[in-house]
Design an enzyme around this catalytic site. Structure first.
Site, PDB file in Angstrom:
ATOM      1  CE  LYS A  79      37.176  46.660  46.415  1.00  0.00           C
ATOM      2  NZ  LYS A  79      37.278  44.753  45.729  1.00  0.00           N
ATOM      3  CB  SER A 154      40.304  44.248  46.948  1.00  0.00           C
ATOM      4  OG  SER A 154      40.105  43.508  46.169  1.00  0.00           O
ATOM      5  CB  SER A 178      38.893  40.861  46.356  1.00  0.00           C
ATOM      6  OG  SER A 178      39.955  41.089  45.543  1.00  0.00           O
TER       7      SER A 178
END
Lengths: 484, 484
Positions: A79, A154, A178
């Protein structure tokens, strides 16, 4: 099976046996990325040249008998919230669109020491604020199961990349769900470890008391493999206590007879999509059929979780994001003087959700409101944690849905932030209490993946993963792949 | 002084002292930045880069508690760090990690002497925080800009807040002198205002004599020396009295001291309101200070200047003036202690340190810690004087030689031929020669003119090139003259 479809632990075994090389694996993934990424859009910064170079080095090491272990040569993606030295780290934000960190996060360093191959940096909601990946400043990611839908957020890029076969393993981060939410929406496994299990040094902070590093994979054994390398105290992170790291892979015995599984009534309250509830209840029954005991529990303060979270997280974020001022790095939008430069830079550099949360957090901390909002929310947090403590006196893990719905359509909730916030209702409490929780596939509803969430005692990821793995291996869900 | 005598001056002082630790408060960078090129003592943590995390400097905590103990403070068993949020380019993270409502030390006091009277000033608190970066303002070729040197960012800073117990400019000065001496005796800070390691802001107000409510207070900043503090307090007291005398009201504001003009001016600039939105630092665990740990620190307290001053007078009978000279700084105090350990005549020791040694040190620009003559060497020299091996005046010459060459006392005396002749048999011949060569003086002496002895002593001294022990010469001459 195509190489890109291999579970991480399988690829590791084959690499170890010499049946496949790191370069072959990496090439297969790069080809897959080329084929499907234009439709999925999981990557902000692909790093194909670096990946091949690292893969070559890994193969050479192995040939010299200097292999570094089970992760050596395995292609992973991270990420874009992880500080990677010399590789763009944007956090999905315009304000860091050109930020090249001079240092590596501890999580990245540990993976690097283990010899991993970096495929690229993955899309995310800006500064991890969001539940759909639509808050990325650059572009939204698409759910590989239905490209008109969100992958969740997210860590949307991480989940989508895994589901689409564009990485064998991934790191996301989990502050209010997330990792688990996108894992559920994309039919993959996502672990939120205990707060303090994995070092946050180099994980760009959103909410310091809630953020954790989240390993993700197609199967539970993949996540266990990643966790093994990442877990453990770090002198650079004062919130990582000195708790021993067990052998997570050895914990995956397949045996759950006698395991006490708590079913929290508040997680099955109204508002949950009926076919999602059905799939989760079937999964819980499956656990029972495999020998687990089911226990009805109540976590009465569950309904205050979202409200408490949306005070605490934005408050901490308002401080964590104060450093982005157009002076030292990142975007600079010049004004007539220093203050107007700061204001313009932040105005242009931050998206609407980030601004919303900074304002919320600043307000909640301000003189006259601090006691009523921030302190009150922290007290609620203690009550939530106590709910879990009571429950864990009577059971070993809890089972619940990960999310109230399956993946929603792109654009469906962007104009309704509160509706968006409510996607987190089942995941947020684990962050508030600091306990570990994992999401894994437990079926489909309308052709879309449904996630089963298991929650565990602090630092008891071993039991959590054992339960998850046993269920997974007794069911077919982990073998399904989206058609792309 | 328009009516100042109708008012009581009320002053509270806030001192920030940089700690002499090796590393910075929250990262391992060197805290000794004075000689370093700009931005060379930096790392992701003190730069405030995304993802970096603080780690507490243990020594800084110890030094702060030690300071609190020296100031008679209570050390609460629980302390924590808090974020103090405000934007400024020298504050890298956009917040300072400081202490708000749970500081390390509270409720102490410090005694100082003003015009021969002991005055006790309360200490409200001592807490720990980090320094900010240094801004260099540049104006050249019509351009105006500021440069940031991050070397100073993160250096540990101790904040010492006094109660508003100070009643005059002189008392303010004495408070600072005493506080600085304590910090230097503890070795926790160099206490140098000109170098910026000791900074002082003042709060000053007036109230009618006999009142116990505080008047509107004015904060005065930018005083860069003890003298500046004295002058600024005197000026401000007069200014406030004049405002009140003319029927005006004191504005609660911040004023800056202008050294060159000798006035304070209002600093009502366009500042953001100081709501610091304090909240507990989530990246650092709170501190639990065990009483046994605090007791260990208490045992490590050295003798403090006030106690030493008293002891030198009581134990050694030194006059107050001498004792003050020896206890103003830790260097002379430690030197004196070591000297009297081997040479017990305290008054002589004191005279030589504050007289001859100080003279040589001043002339060469050295601090006593750098003295080429150690206390043991000086003890040796003084013992030789007591034994008559060298005269007092010759010893001064020897001392200069020791200072210049680093030689021991014995070696210097020999090298410069300063040995005093005290041997009676050696001197007997010279004495008889002097008497024989000066019959008139001899006759005068025998006739009752005792002063004639002095002339004869002088003759012996000349004949022996000043090396004869005058006391012995006196005795031998008298004895010899009395024989006839």
């Amino acid at each position: 099976m195509n190489l890109h479809e291999l579970p991480l632990h399988e690829a590791s075994r084959l690499l170890g046996e010499g049946a496949v090389s790191s370069v072959e694996l990496t090439r297969a993934l790069l080809e897959r990325i080329q084929a499907v990424e234009p439709r999925v859009r999981a990557f902000i910064t692909p790093t194909p040249d670096l990946a091949l170079s690292q893969a070559r080095q890994s193969d050479e090491r192995r040939a010299r008998g200097q292999g570094r272990g089970p992760l050596d040569g395995l292609p992973l993606a991270l990420k874009d919230i992880y500080s990677t030295r010399g590789v763009l780290t944007t956090c999905g934000s315009r304000i860091l669109a050109n930020y090249l960190p001079p240092y590596n996060a501890t999580a990245v360093l540990r993976l690097a020491e283990a010899g991993f191959v970096l495929l690229g940096k993955l899309n995310m909601d800006e500064f991890a604020m969001g539940s759909s990946c639509e808050n990325s400043a650059f572009f939204p990611t698409h759910n590989p199961w239905d490209l008109t839908r969100v992958p969740g957020g997210s860590s949307g890029g991480s989940a989508a990349a895994l589901a689409a076969g564009m990485a064998l393993g991934a790191l996301g981060s989990d502050t209010g769900g997330s990792v688990r939410l996108p894992a559920a929406y994309c039919g993959v496994v996502g672990l939120k470890p205990t707060y303090g299990r994995i070092s946050r040094y180099g994980l760009v902070a959103f909410a310091s008391s809630l953020d954790v590093v989240g390993p993700m994979g197609k199967e539970v054994a993949d996540v266990a493999l990643l966790l093994q390398t990442l877990a453990g105290a770090d002198p650079r992170d004062s919130t990582t206590p000195d708790v021993p790291v067990p052998d997570y892979r050895a914990a995956l015995s397949g045996e759950i007879r006698g395991l006490r599984v708590g079913v929290p009534q508040e997680y099955f309250a109204a508002g949950i999509q009926p076919d999602v509830e059905a799939a989760v209840r079937a999964a819980i029954l499956q656990l029972h059929e495999m020998g687990a005991t089911l226990v009805d529990v109540s976590l009465p303060h569950t309904r205050y979780g979202v409200a408490a979270y949306y005070i605490i997280a934005p408050s901490e974020a308002s401080a964590n994001l104060a450093r982005y001022d157009g002076v030292k790095y990142g975007l600079v939008a010049p004004g007539e003087d220093m203050w107007s430069t700061m204001e313009r830079t932040r105005e242009q550099g931050f998206g609407p959700e980030v601004k919303r949360r900074i304002m919320l957090g600043t307000y909640a901390l301000s003189a006259g409101y601090y006691e009523a909002y921030y302190v009150k929310a922290q007290k609620v947090r203690t009550l939530i944690r106590r709910d879990f403590e009571s429950a864990f006196a009577r059971c070993d893990v809890l089972a619940a849905p990960t999310a109230p719905t399956t993946a929603f359509k792109l654009g469906e909730k962007v104009d309704d932030p509160v509706a968006m916030y409510l996607s987190d209702v089942f995941t947020i409490t684990a962050n508030a209490a600091g306990i570990p929780a994992v999401s894994l596939p437990c079926g489909f509803a309308g052709g879309l993946p449904v996630g089963l969430q298991l929650l565990g005692r602090p630092f008891d990821e071993a039991t959590l993963l054992r339960a998850a793995h046993a269920y997974e291996q007794a069911t077919p869900w982990h073998t399904y792949r989206p058609e792309l | 002084m328009a009516g100042l005598d109708q008012y009581e001056v009320v002053i509270g002082l806030e001192v920030h002292a940089q700690l002499l630790t090796d590393s910075k408060m929250y990262c391992p960078c060197s805290a000794q930045y004075a000689a370093a090129a700009p931005n060379t003592h930096v790392c992701p943590i003190c730069l405030g880069l995304p993802g970096a995390l603080p780690v507490i400097n243990r020594k800084a905590v110890e030094n702060t508690v030690l300071t609190g103990l020296a100031l008679n403070c209570e050390i609460p068993p629980f302390a924590k760090f808090d974020r103090k949020n405000y934007p400024y380019p020298d504050l890298m993270k956009g917040y300072q990690i400081s202490q708000y409502d749970a500081p390390l030390c509270v409720r102490g006091w410090l005694d100082c002497e003003v015009a021969g009277e002991r005055r006790r000033v309360g200490i409200t608190r001592v807490h720990l925080e980090e320094d900010v970066a240094k801004l260099l303002h540049v104006s050249e070729r019509g351009e105006s800009y500021s440069l940031i040197d991050v070397n100073r960012s993160g250096v540990p800073l101790m904040e010492i807040v006094s109660e508003p117990d100070i009643r005059s400019a002189e008392e303010a000065r004495q408070y600072l002198v005493q506080l600085r001496a304590i910090l230097r005796f503890l070795g926790v800070s160099s206490g140098n205002m000109e170098e910026g390691s000791f900074r002082c802001d003042a709060n000053i107000s007036l109230r009618p004599l006999g009142s116990d409510t505080l008047g509107a207070k004015v904060e005065v900043k930018n005083m860069n020396s003890f003298r500046a503090v004295f002058r600024a307090m005197e000026y401000e007291a007069v200014r406030q009295a004049e405002v009140l005398a003319s029927g005006g009201r004191i504005e609660q504001e911040t004023r800056g001291w202008l050294e060159a003009k000798g006035i304070t001016v209002s600093q009502r600039s366009k500042e953001y309101a100081h709501d610091y939105r304090y909240f507990p630092e989530p990246d650092l665990p709170p501190l639990e200070l065990a009483p046994s740990w605090v007791d260990d620190l208490r045992r490590r307290l050295p003798e403090l200047p006030a106690a030493k001053l008293a002891r030198l007078q009581e134990q050694y009978g030194l006059p107050a003036y001498d004792a003050r000279l020896l206890t103003a700084e830790p260097g002379p105090a430690q030197y004196f202690d070591r000297l009297v350990a081997t040479y017990p005549n305290a008054k002589v020791a004191s005279n030589w340190i504050t007289g001859e040694l100080f003279r040589l040190l001043n002339a060469s620009g050295k601090q006593i810690e750098e003295s080429p003559i150690g206390p043991e060497s000086l003890a040796e020299l003084l013992t030789m004087v007591d034994r008559g091996e060298v005269s007092n005046s010759a010893a001064k010459v020897a001392l200069e030689e020791m200072f210049a060459s680093g030689q021991s006392a014995a070696a210097a005396v020999t090298a410069k031929g300063l040995a005093q002749i005290s041997d009676e048999s050696g001197l007997a011949a010279v004495v008889r020669q002097a008497i024989a060569a000066n019959p008139q003086s001899a006759a005068d002496y025998r006739a009752g003119k005792k002063q004639a002895l002095g002339f004869l002593v002088g003759q012996v001294m000349r004949a022996s090139q000043g090396k004869a022990n005058p006391a012995v010469v006196n005795r031998l001459l008298a004895a010899e003259l009395e024989k006839r």
